[in-house]
Write a protein that holds these residues in place. Structure first.
Motif, PDB file in Angstrom:
ATOM      1  N   GLU A 201      -6.062  -8.421   9.038  1.00 44.29           N
ATOM      2  CA  GLU A 201      -5.839  -7.016   9.402  1.00 44.29           C
ATOM      3  C   GLU A 201      -4.393  -6.607   9.103  1.00 44.29           C
ATOM      4  OE1 GLU A 201      -6.029  -4.045  13.311  1.00 44.29           O
ATOM      5  OE2 GLU A 201      -6.613  -6.155  13.481  1.00 44.29           O
ATOM      6  N   LYS A 202      -3.460  -7.519   9.393  1.00 41.02           N
ATOM      7  CA  LYS A 202      -2.046  -7.232   9.152  1.00 41.02           C
ATOM      8  C   LYS A 202      -1.778  -7.053   7.661  1.00 41.02           C
ATOM      9  CE  LYS A 202       2.594  -9.028  10.097  1.00 41.02           C
ATOM     10  NZ  LYS A 202       3.362 -10.150  10.717  1.00 41.02           N
ATOM     11  N   GLU A 203      -2.370  -7.901   6.826  1.00 40.99           N
ATOM     12  CA  GLU A 203      -2.178  -7.794   5.374  1.00 40.99           C
ATOM     13  C   GLU A 203      -2.797  -6.514   4.831  1.00 40.99           C
ATOM     14  OE1 GLU A 203      -2.108 -12.469   3.931  1.00 40.99           O
ATOM     15  OE2 GLU A 203      -4.031 -11.482   4.356  1.00 40.99           O
ATOM     16  N   ALA A 204      -3.950  -6.129   5.370  1.00 44.61           N
ATOM     17  CA  ALA A 204      -4.603  -4.894   4.921  1.00 44.61           C
ATOM     18  C   ALA A 204      -3.765  -3.676   5.271  1.00 44.61           C
ATOM     19  CB  ALA A 204      -5.994  -4.780   5.540  1.00 44.61           C
ATOM     20  N   MET A 205      -3.219  -3.649   6.490  1.00 46.57           N
ATOM     21  CA  MET A 205      -2.387  -2.514   6.898  1.00 46.57           C
ATOM     22  C   MET A 205      -1.081  -2.473   6.108  1.00 46.57           C
ATOM     23  SD  MET A 205      -4.112  -0.748   8.994  1.00 46.57           S
ATOM     24  CE  MET A 205      -5.493  -1.220   7.921  1.00 46.57           C
ATOM     25  N   ALA A 206      -0.574  -3.657   5.735  1.00 49.13           N
ATOM     26  CA  ALA A 206       0.625  -3.695   4.900  1.00 49.13           C
ATOM     27  C   ALA A 206       0.320  -3.155   3.506  1.00 49.13           C
ATOM     28  CB  ALA A 206       1.158  -5.121   4.804  1.00 49.13           C
ATOM     29  N   GLY A 207      -0.904  -3.395   3.032  1.00 43.35           N
ATOM     30  CA  GLY A 207      -1.297  -2.881   1.726  1.00 43.35           C
ATOM     31  C   GLY A 207      -1.559  -1.386   1.733  1.00 43.35           C
ATOM     32  N   LEU A 208      -1.928  -0.843   2.885  1.00 39.69           N
ATOM     33  CA  LEU A 208      -2.211   0.595   2.999  1.00 39.69           C
ATOM     34  C   LEU A 208      -0.877   1.346   3.082  1.00 39.69           C
ATOM     35  CD1 LEU A 208      -4.289   2.848   3.310  1.00 39.69           C
ATOM     36  CD2 LEU A 208      -4.272   2.436   5.776  1.00 39.69           C
ATOM     37  N   THR A 209      -0.324   1.666   1.945  1.00 35.82           N
ATOM     38  CA  THR A 209       0.993   2.308   1.870  1.00 35.82           C
ATOM     39  C   THR A 209       0.846   3.807   2.100  1.00 35.82           C
ATOM     40  OG1 THR A 209       1.493   0.661   0.167  1.00 35.82           O
ATOM     41  CG2 THR A 209       3.089   2.428   0.499  1.00 35.82           C
ATOM     42  N   MET A 210       1.504   4.329   3.131  1.00 36.95           N
ATOM     43  CA  MET A 210       1.290   5.713   3.542  1.00 36.95           C
ATOM     44  C   MET A 210       2.113   6.768   2.793  1.00 36.95           C
ATOM     45  SD  MET A 210      -1.169   5.433   5.555  1.00 36.95           S
ATOM     46  CE  MET A 210      -1.254   7.156   6.014  1.00 36.95           C
ATOM     47  N   PRO A 211       3.352   6.492   2.354  1.00 35.05           N
ATOM     48  CA  PRO A 211       4.131   7.561   1.708  1.00 35.05           C
ATOM     49  C   PRO A 211       3.419   8.274   0.566  1.00 35.05           C
ATOM     50  CG  PRO A 211       5.572   5.745   2.245  1.00 35.05           C
ATOM     51  CD  PRO A 211       4.179   5.280   2.574  1.00 35.05           C
ATOM     52  N   PRO A 212       2.788   7.570  -0.393  1.00 37.03           N
ATOM     53  CA  PRO A 212       2.111   8.319  -1.450  1.00 37.03           C
ATOM     54  C   PRO A 212       0.929   9.136  -0.947  1.00 37.03           C
ATOM     55  CG  PRO A 212       1.633   5.973  -1.632  1.00 37.03           C
ATOM     56  CD  PRO A 212       2.728   6.119  -0.629  1.00 37.03           C
ATOM     57  N   ILE A 213       0.298   8.690   0.137  1.00 39.70           N
ATOM     58  CA  ILE A 213      -0.812   9.451   0.707  1.00 39.70           C
ATOM     59  C   ILE A 213      -0.295  10.765   1.300  1.00 39.70           C
ATOM     60  CG2 ILE A 213      -2.558   9.467   2.539  1.00 39.70           C
ATOM     61  CD1 ILE A 213      -2.911   6.476   2.078  1.00 39.70           C
ATOM     62  N   PHE A 214       0.808  10.693   2.067  1.00 37.27           N
ATOM     63  CA  PHE A 214       1.402  11.910   2.612  1.00 37.27           C
ATOM     64  C   PHE A 214       1.890  12.832   1.497  1.00 37.27           C
ATOM     65  CE2 PHE A 214       2.344   9.311   6.579  1.00 37.27           C
ATOM     66  CZ  PHE A 214       1.328   9.907   7.303  1.00 37.27           C
ATOM     67  N   LEU A 215       2.454  12.247   0.464  1.00 35.01           N
ATOM     68  CA  LEU A 215       2.936  13.040  -0.666  1.00 35.01           C
ATOM     69  C   LEU A 215       1.781  13.780  -1.329  1.00 35.01           C
ATOM     70  CD1 LEU A 215       5.239  13.808  -2.584  1.00 35.01           C
ATOM     71  CD2 LEU A 215       4.833  11.681  -3.825  1.00 35.01           C
ATOM     72  N   TYR A 216       0.656  13.103  -1.500  1.00 32.19           N
ATOM     73  CA  TYR A 216      -0.494  13.732  -2.143  1.00 32.19           C
ATOM     74  C   TYR A 216      -1.117  14.803  -1.273  1.00 32.19           C
ATOM     75  CZ  TYR A 216      -4.997  14.310  -4.422  1.00 32.19           C
ATOM     76  OH  TYR A 216      -6.088  14.856  -5.035  1.00 32.19           O
ATOM     77  N   VAL A 217      -1.223  14.542   0.022  1.00 31.92           N
ATOM     78  CA  VAL A 217      -1.803  15.534   0.937  1.00 31.92           C
ATOM     79  C   VAL A 217      -0.978  16.820   0.905  1.00 31.92           C
ATOM     80  CG1 VAL A 217      -2.225  16.067   3.364  1.00 31.92           C
ATOM     81  CG2 VAL A 217      -2.926  13.863   2.437  1.00 31.92           C
ATOM     82  N   GLY A 218       0.351  16.681   0.923  1.00 33.96           N
ATOM     83  CA  GLY A 218       1.197  17.861   0.841  1.00 33.96           C
ATOM     84  C   GLY A 218       1.025  18.599  -0.469  1.00 33.96           C
ATOM     85  N   ALA A 219       0.882  17.854  -1.571  1.00 31.60           N
ATOM     86  CA  ALA A 219       0.682  18.477  -2.876  1.00 31.60           C
ATOM     87  C   ALA A 219      -0.642  19.230  -2.931  1.00 31.60           C
ATOM     88  CB  ALA A 219       0.726  17.413  -3.973  1.00 31.60           C
ATOM     89  N   LEU A 220      -1.683  18.664  -2.313  1.00 30.34           N
ATOM     90  CA  LEU A 220      -2.972  19.363  -2.252  1.00 30.34           C
ATOM     91  C   LEU A 220      -2.839  20.693  -1.510  1.00 30.34           C
ATOM     92  CD1 LEU A 220      -5.577  16.559  -1.430  1.00 30.34           C
ATOM     93  CD2 LEU A 220      -5.357  17.835  -3.552  1.00 30.34           C
ATOM     94  N   GLY A 221      -2.112  20.658  -0.381  1.00 24.81           N
ATOM     95  CA  GLY A 221      -1.924  21.885   0.387  1.00 24.81           C
ATOM     96  C   GLY A 221      -1.171  22.938  -0.392  1.00 24.81           C
TER      97      GLY A 221
END
Length: 427
Positions: A273-293
């Motif tokens: 679970e720890k390795e999976a959460m480390a792989g789930l990188t959030m900055p590009p997701i937030f960047l994309y969500v803002g770009a969609l908006g």
């Protein structure tokens, strides 16, 4: 101040903040989303819709699936093979990976999936060559974005059907063939591959290992998976890719396939679970969500209509075909760097059909060229979900995108326009 003007102001300020690079890109993107929501350019539902967007879910899930593949020995084995075949030449190795990315792009339906498949391989190969992965990852993203579905295979084999239906609805008596889009995209493919091999690696920054000392130590100390989990790591990745390729024939969506694959990585023990959460990188997701908006606001506020109105006014009543081709390409190629490529194409397409109907022109070349321009977007993170992911894993800043991308951008522009005008003239 109208909402269209507010949206344009927020857009300009967001772009300036990206260029200044004083604050994290994800923070800038989310701040623009909040401002657009507060000012009424976006409803709360529209502002939050990006988090539930299928591309956002695909991005997050593929982070975990790619991390699972990284956990196996496959990446190292492929890198060793490429290293051996290339004779220790970085350029020859990049040529191999660029061609692999091109082939995958003809069957995978989106640039983020192509990049997600390729970037772990390229990163490991670069480290084996003692070269920063940032020297090679931009090339793969460039090819993934510029050449996706370029050949009439998969989704590229059916795009002309929708194009013919739209022409008929506008009273245009022309028929587009299966190979038209492919022919027009030949210069784009050649520029992307050649620049990916010879130009971009020279212009991209050297960002080092892109792994912290702690991560490097953990990577070296990590024990190989047991045979069962190693097989699961391979199998899950292969099944996800196959599921994506044949998603049109399955009763599930691509995001569901990717999300299931991410869950299986943890269930089977390939990743903790720890390795999976480390792989789930959030900055590009937030960047994309803002770009969609921001893209949604550009359309809903009327800012997109202002752009189209300006185009119609500039073209006038009896324009030169060459001028129209150049102008439409520049508008589509430049504006798509700053707003959703799908939204921009949807905004420009009706105008082009109406213009061609008014002038009595054959719209096939112009409409395909506009579509190509809208979807060749690699200079900013605002248009294509692949770019934020590439920036995160490659450590790129906005200035790096411009430095590495301006040559392919210029070469594409000076080749696609005359090529299309020659082969598909409007008269």
């Amino acid at each position: 101040m109208t909402q269209a003007v507010i949206c344009l102001v927020v857009f300009v300020l967001t772009l300036v903040a990206y260029m200044v690079n004083k604050w994290p890109l994800a923070l800038v993107s989310m701040t623009s989303l909040i401002v657009l929501s507060i000012t009424g350019c976006l409803t709360p539902a529209e502002a939050l819709a990006g988090f539930a967007n299928s591309s956002t879910i695909i991005m997050g899930a593929m982070f975990i699936v790619a991390a699972g593949l990284n956990r196996t020995q496959m990446i190292r084995k492929v890198s060793n093979l490429v290293y051996k075949v290339s004779g220790g030449s970085f350029t020859k190795g990049m040529a191999g990976y660029c061609l692999v990315a091109l082939l995958i792009a003809q069957v995978a339906p989106s640039s983020i999936l192509i990049f997600s498949i390729c970037y772990p391989l390229v990163s490991d190969f670069c480290r084996k060559m003692k070269v920063s992965p940032s020297k090679g990852l931009y090339s793969i993203a460039l090819i993934a974005i510029a050449t996706v579905a370029a050949l009439p295979i998969g989704s590229g084999a059916t795009s002309h059907i929708a194009r013919n239906a739209k022409m008929a609805s506008y009273g245009l008596d022309y028929t587009s063939g299966m190979f038209d889009a492919c022919i027009i995209r030949i210069p784009v493919i050649l520029v992307a591959v050649l620049c990916g091999i010879f130009v971009c690696p020279r212009l991209c920054p050297d960002n080092g290992e892109l792994l912290s000392d702690v991560e490097m130590k953990s990577l070296k100390e990590r024990k190989p998976l047991d045979p069962f989990r190693e097989a699961c790591g391979y199998g899950i990745f292969i099944l996800v890719v196959i599921g994506i390729l044949f998603s049109n024939y399955l009763p599930v969506s691509i995001w569901q396939i990717c999300a299931l694959g991410a869950a299986l990585e943890i269930i089977t023990g390939v990743l903790s679970e720890k390795e999976a959460m480390a792989g789930l990188t959030m900055p590009p997701i937030f960047l994309y969500v803002g770009a969609l908006g921001l893209g949604t606001a550009m359309v809903n506020s009327g800012a997109g209509d202002l752009i189209c109105g300006f185009i119609t006014k500039v073209l006038g009543g009896n324009p030169s075909p060459a001028f129209v081709y150049v102008f439409i390409w520049l508008v589509s190629f430049i504006v798509t760097q700053f707003m959703s490529n799908t939204a921009l194409n949807n905004a420009l397409t009706p105008m082009i059909y109406l213009l061609c109907s008014t002038y009595g022109w054959n719209p096939i070349g112009l409409i395909i060229m506009c579509w190509v321009g809208c979807f060749v977007s690699y200079l900013t993170p605002l248009s294509t979900v692949c770019v934020p992911l590439m920036m995160e894993v490659g450590g790129y800043k906005q200035k790096d995108l411009l430095k590495a991308g301006w040559i392919p951008a210029v070469l594409t522009t000076v080749t696609v326009v005359p090529w299309t005008l020659w082969l598909y003239p409007p008269l």
